[in-house]
Enzyme design. Structure first.
Site, mmCIF file in Angstrom:
data_model
loop_
_atom_site.group_PDB
_atom_site.id
_atom_site.type_symbol
_atom_site.label_atom_id
_atom_site.label_comp_id
_atom_site.label_asym_id
_atom_site.label_seq_id
_atom_site.Cartn_x
_atom_site.Cartn_y
_atom_site.Cartn_z
ATOM 1 C CB CYS A 126 -8.245 -24.626 21.160
ATOM 2 S SG CYS A 126 -8.585 -22.860 20.655
ATOM 3 C CB CYS A 144 -12.194 -23.053 19.648
ATOM 4 S SG CYS A 144 -11.427 -23.253 18.095
ATOM 5 C CG ASP A 164 -5.543 6.032 -2.665
ATOM 6 O OD1 ASP A 164 -4.231 5.819 -2.289
ATOM 7 O OD2 ASP A 164 -6.597 5.552 -2.392
ATOM 8 C CG ASP A 166 -2.148 0.888 1.101
ATOM 9 O OD1 ASP A 166 -2.181 1.643 -0.198
ATOM 10 O OD2 ASP A 166 -2.921 1.024 1.780
ATOM 11 C CB CYS A 171 -8.756 -25.023 15.944
ATOM 12 S SG CYS A 171 -7.660 -23.902 17.148
HETATM 13 N N1 GUN Z 1 -6.195 1.481 3.261
HETATM 14 C C1 GUN Z 1 -7.276 1.555 3.693
HETATM 15 N N2 GUN Z 1 -8.149 2.576 2.697
HETATM 16 C C2 GUN Z 1 -7.381 2.979 1.946
HETATM 17 C C3 GUN Z 1 -7.406 3.736 0.839
HETATM 18 O O1 GUN Z 1 -8.469 4.237 0.645
HETATM 19 N N3 GUN Z 1 -6.342 4.114 0.117
HETATM 20 C C4 GUN Z 1 -5.260 2.993 -0.003
HETATM 21 N N4 GUN Z 1 -4.342 3.452 -0.729
HETATM 22 N N5 GUN Z 1 -5.070 2.484 1.082
HETATM 23 C C5 GUN Z 1 -6.225 2.381 2.004
HETATM 24 ZN ZN ZN Z 2 -9.149 -22.737 18.591
#
Ligand code: GUN
Ligand code: ZN
Length: 650
Positions: free
Chosen positions: A280, A275, A127, A92, A277
């Protein structure tokens, strides 16, 4: 431009594959948010993959960039080595930090170049995060900036690019953003929705999806930024979301909470080891509750990740089975806010209908709102067309389309006037002859158990009929055969229109199952023309397709195959999207189609996987699965099917 391939679907929801330099991502996929600093990962990403099969992750290029030691390490060794993961890594861009802290210190070109330099498999445009309450003018000008940055990013990047979709609460901006992103991105990432998810504003989330979805290219993968709690995964998938990132597993762990598929609990409240799993088994939940926070948190993160991964696997399984609406409705029961979101989705059938399948194997009612699914909306619309111009029907109580009932149900009175009957169903009154059709036929709702038609004595039905007419006005005879002919005509009309039905019906003969008495097939000239499955829809064999082909005008029900694929399709091979020349826009996924060459010669009959509007947008994968084909004059030896079998659907 894109590497997204659709393999299976349930409406807009897809099982797909996105190919990246570090391997394919099987979608819908959960991309856990991992910190670029391994010291700050409660669960190492390789462990996520090993334990839970989570094959791809997302991390922040911005945090990496702004932290000098991480930046240096990433530049030297690449992002995969830094975070300790050899599978696909999406990065991101920092827009989320802009949301959280008000600003970021990096420019769009620099952070994109950085993502390129550190070897991100899917880089994200920087963005402008548009908050859900932003006024139109501000949202619009922010969007223009996002689009300009996205355009520049596309020109600069050769690898996979995630292009965010912003626009805040404004449908026209969401649509504009989605259209622009579709021209540029391999991954179309719905953004600006984290506050909606965190504050349970699911109605607004759904409105954003409703506005964006029709404008998103079907050929790209769709990402939802910050999906959060796993109870939202099914709702997101209903809109065709292929990727979600989530940091809920660690956020809830930090607060000492255990994620459940439909909620969460403080781990101290877990008195019983409910649970069983593998985690657990090693350390039961009540014991975890007593751990010091530093030990408890990573264990909870691990368990929360398991819950999230399992839910995504459940979503994939539901897509395979055609039961995603059921799963979404069950999850909506977790919280009224989520239910409000799903109900909002159902108020926009136009978003779903172009990809709504012709039928599904089953239709299971979860609650009353199940009766508002797109499948039901479509049925009612077609029913209105079917009823138009027909005489008014008499009501009759619930019955099954079996000889033991039909024999007593007159189709004419003594003076030869036609009699029409409508029976009650969970979806309202339905003409008797259509009650085997999806969704009515396979419908399983509470009514089935309150008033099961199979428990209704034919005698009671006979009395119900007689009570509606003066004595002597109904002829005494067995109506079974007349009903079979009438039902054959009706289902052919339902599926192929009145002209085809009138033309085919005189030569068509209905066949009932000896075991159940249900209409199972339609034959002509002594060969099977149509087979009726549990959806009640007549599905043509190749011979049946030839009969349709003669009667339907060119274009209708057709998928036109490009010349280079004609010999393959004629010998029974799958039709891939890139070999489709054109397709009747009235077709939907799951519908039977006539596969023809450029001169409208019939090559094969098949079942659509893609909707017609999707075919030109997907560069790879199957468009139509061939179910029957013409004997090609000289098929290659290995493609010849055993005599007779090619005509019979399985
Ligand atoms: N992570 C959570 N929301 C957003 C978003 O609107 N844009 C970007 N680039 N990362 C995000
Ligand atoms: Zn579990």
């Amino acid at each position: 431009m894109t590497g997204f391939e659709l393999l299976e679907r349930d409406g807009l929801a897809r099982l797909g594959r996105l190919v990246t330099p570090h391997g394919p991502i099987e979608t819908p996929a959960l991309l856990p948010v991992v910190h670029p600093d391994p010291a700050r990962q409660p669960v190492p990403p390789e462990e996520m993959r090993r334990r839970f099969g989570l094959g791809a992750v997302i991390t922040s290029s911005y945090i990496t960039w702004r932290t000098p030691p991480l930046r240096a390490a990433a530049q030297r060794d690449g992002i995969h080595r830094l975070i300790g993961f050899s599978g696909p890594v999406m990065t991101d861009s920092g827009a989320f930090q802009q949301h959280a802290y008000g600003s970021v210190e990096v420019g769009p070109e620099e952070i994109l170049a950085f993502q390129q330099a550190i070897g991100s498999d899917i880089a994200t445009v920087l963005d402008l995060f548009t908050e859900p309450d932003t006024p139109f003018d501000r949202a619009a000008s922010a969007l223009e900036t996002t689009i300009a940055r996205s355009t520049a990013a596309r020109a600069a990047r050769s690898g996979l690019l995630a292009v965010p979709v912003q626009g805040g609460p404004h449908p026209e901006l969401r649509a504009r953003s989605a259209r622009a992103a579709s021209e540029l991105g391999d991954v179309l990432a719905i953004g600006g929705v984290v506050p909606l998810l965190e504050q349970y504003r699911f109605v607004e989330l759904v409105r954003a999806l409703v506005a964006a979805r029709p404008a998103l290219s079907p050929g790209a993968a769709v990402h939802l930024f910050g999906a959060g709690h796993p109870m939202t995964f099914a709702l997101a998938a209903l809109f065709g979301v292929d990727l979600v990132d989530s940091s809920a597993y660690q956020k809830f762990a930090r607060r000492g909470r255990l994620l459940l598929p439909d909620g969460s609990v403080p781990v101290e409240d877990v008195a019983e080891p409910f649970c069983r799993c593998a985690l657990c088994a090693q350390r039961p939940l009540p014991e975890v509750a007593r751990l010091p926070p530093t030990e408890r948190e990573p264990w909870l993160a691990l368990h929360n990740l398991l819950t999230s991964a399992e839910e995504m696997a459940r979503v994939r399984q539901a897509i395979r089975q055609g039961t995603l609406w059921e799963l979404a409705e069950r999850r909506a029961g977790a919280h009224p806010a989520l239910r409000a979101g799903l109900e909002e989705a159902k108020r926009h059938p136009a978003v779903f209908l172009p990809t709504e399948p012709a039928s599904r194997r089953s239709f299971r009612e979860v609650d009353r709102s199940s009766r508002e699914r797109p499948a039901v909306v479509r049925f009612h619309r077609r029913l209105a067309a079917y009823r138009a111009g027909r005489p008014a029907a008499h009501p009759i109580g619930r019955l099954a389309l079996r000889p033991e009932y039909l024999q007593h149900l007159p189709l004419e009175d003594s003076s030869g006037q036609p009699l029409r009957w409508e029976t009650s169903s969970a979806l309202g009154p339905v003409p008797v002859e259509l009650t085997d059709l999806y969704p009515v036929g396979p419908y399983l709702g509470v009514d089935e158990f309150v008033d099961p038609p199979r428990h209704r004595p034919p005698r009671a039905m006979r009395e119900e009929v007689a009570a509606q007419f003066p004595p002597g006005s109904l002829p005494e005879r067995d109506w079974t055969e007349a009903w079979t002919a009438y039902q054959v005509r009706a289902v052919l009309e339902w599926e192929f229109g009145p002209a085809v039905a009138s033309s085919l019906a005189p030569a068509a003969r209905g066949e009932r199952s000896r075991r159940t008495g249900r209409l199972r097939g339609i034959a002509g000239d002594g060969v099977p023309w149509f087979v009726l499955g549990t959806d009640g829809i007549p599905s043509p064999t190749f011979r049946g397709a030839a009969e349709l082909h003669r009667r339907l005008p060119p274009g209708q029900r057709r998928v036109v195959v490009r010349d280079d694929a004609v010999p393959f399709v004629a010998s029974g091979r799958t039709l891939f999207a890139r070999f489709v020349h054109s397709a009747d826009p009235g077709l939907v996924p799951g519908a039977a189609a006539l596969l023809v060459d450029g001169q409208d010669q019939l090559l094969a009959v098949g079942r659509l996987l893609l909707a017609p509007h999707e075919m030109p947008r997907l560069s790879r994968g199957v468009a139509v699965r061939v179910t029957g084909h013409r004997r090609s004059p000289a098929p290659p030896a290995e493609e010849t099917e055993p005599a007779g079998e090619a005509d019979l659907p399985d």
